[in-house]
Design an enzyme around this catalytic site. Sequence first.
Site, PDB file in Angstrom:
ATOM      1  N   ASN A  11      -1.934  -9.382 -39.358  1.00 59.61           N
ATOM      2  CA  ASN A  11      -2.918  -8.774 -38.453  1.00 59.61           C
ATOM      3  C   ASN A  11      -4.144  -8.466 -39.300  1.00 59.61           C
ATOM      4  OD1 ASN A  11      -4.407  -7.249 -36.710  1.00 59.61           O
ATOM      5  ND2 ASN A  11      -3.031  -5.469 -36.736  1.00 59.61           N
ATOM      6  N   TRP A  12      -5.159  -9.321 -39.174  1.00 58.83           N
ATOM      7  CA  TRP A  12      -6.342  -9.165 -40.030  1.00 58.83           C
ATOM      8  C   TRP A  12      -7.270  -8.065 -39.529  1.00 58.83           C
ATOM      9  CZ3 TRP A  12      -8.060 -14.944 -41.165  1.00 58.83           C
ATOM     10  CH2 TRP A  12      -7.148 -15.501 -42.076  1.00 58.83           C
ATOM     11  N   GLU A 169       5.779   0.068 -35.166  1.00 57.26           N
ATOM     12  CA  GLU A 169       4.785   0.460 -36.161  1.00 57.26           C
ATOM     13  C   GLU A 169       4.570   1.963 -36.077  1.00 57.26           C
ATOM     14  OE1 GLU A 169       2.195  -3.096 -37.428  1.00 57.26           O
ATOM     15  OE2 GLU A 169       1.201  -2.120 -35.758  1.00 57.26           O
ATOM     16  N   GLY A 175      -1.695   1.567 -42.677  1.00 57.84           N
ATOM     17  CA  GLY A 175      -2.856   1.661 -43.549  1.00 57.84           C
ATOM     18  C   GLY A 175      -2.842   2.887 -44.453  1.00 57.84           C
ATOM     19  N   GLY A 236      -0.807  -5.674 -42.023  1.00 55.27           N
ATOM     20  CA  GLY A 236      -2.255  -5.495 -41.973  1.00 55.27           C
ATOM     21  C   GLY A 236      -2.873  -5.750 -43.342  1.00 55.27           C
ATOM     22  N   GLY A 237      -3.151  -4.668 -44.062  1.00 55.28           N
ATOM     23  CA  GLY A 237      -3.873  -4.745 -45.339  1.00 55.28           C
ATOM     24  C   GLY A 237      -3.371  -5.815 -46.293  1.00 55.28           C
TER      25      GLY A 237
HETATM   26  P1  PGA Z   1      -0.919  -2.063 -42.527  1.00 57.21           P
HETATM   27  O1  PGA Z   1      -1.189  -2.361 -40.972  1.00 57.21           O
HETATM   28  O2  PGA Z   1       0.006  -3.136 -43.017  1.00 57.21           O
HETATM   29  O3  PGA Z   1      -2.288  -2.134 -43.166  1.00 57.21           O
HETATM   30  O4  PGA Z   1      -0.319  -0.709 -42.602  1.00 57.21           O
HETATM   31  C1  PGA Z   1      -0.160  -2.787 -40.137  1.00 57.21           C
HETATM   32  C2  PGA Z   1      -0.696  -2.965 -38.731  1.00 57.21           C
HETATM   33  O5  PGA Z   1      -1.523  -2.160 -38.304  1.00 57.21           O
HETATM   34  O6  PGA Z   1      -0.299  -3.908 -38.011  1.00 57.21           O
END
Ligand code: PGA
Length: 251
Positions: A11-12, A169, A175, A236-237
């Site tokens: 998920n960019w 999540e 994040g 995400g990150g």
């Molecule tokens: P993260 O984000 O890996 O940066 O914690 C995950 C997401 O929001 O799908």
Amino acid sequence: MSTRKPLIAANWKMYKTPAQANDFVTAFLPLVHSHTRDEIVLCPPFVDIATVVAAAQGSNVRVGGQNMYWKEEGAFTGEISAPMLVAAGCTHVVLGHSERRQFFGETDETVNKRLHAALKHKLIPIVCVGELLAQRESGKTADVLLRQTAEALTGIAPEHAGSIAIAYEPVWAIGTGKTATPEMAAEAHHIIREQVVRSLGREIADKMRILYGGSVKPENASALMNQEEIDGALVGGASLDPHSFSKIVLY
Ligand code: PGA
């Protein structure tokens, strides 16, 4: 061993221009070349979809949207529809991400409308659920997960539900560098799966992939993925760098 094929999705969020997206795919494909154990999906911003689809063509990497509106077309400035995602080459779509819920007014009801539309157009939906820190601390995690899952699945017929994936999540882990322990995630996944049993029946629930998301990194990916209840990751990150994301895919 479960027979569910793990799904690892990037998920960019609101990162990368088309040129940067192209550079990512060029570097990433050789790193995951011929990897078939997991389904690999990149979810870039809308403006990068055409670039990523073209760059990933013929590979084992699929492309998904990060959101979509439930109407097919019309006077809805700024929105994107399921048929548009399909026409652009997407096979997957993320629905109800906590950032959509937090910053853009997404509710359980609108997630449900989006899910109906995604299934109608044969997109593989990744439906996000998860509790806030305050909800976890006040012992409401199970209630929140049961409600979000039940409401997302309202009115979905089991015969149309086979492709749905759910991403657990915990909002406090997104994040932040804080990850749910593999045991915490497995417990939440079990709660979600039991609700899927009530909503759609045991057969669909046994097949449904439940992913974990929230600070997944190369260092913690294998401990999470080794949990029987965890069928993939929404990243995400750590998905923004091709080397880091490939290490998660190859956990
Ligand atoms: P993260 O984000 O890996 O940066 O914690 C995950 C997401 O929001 O799908």
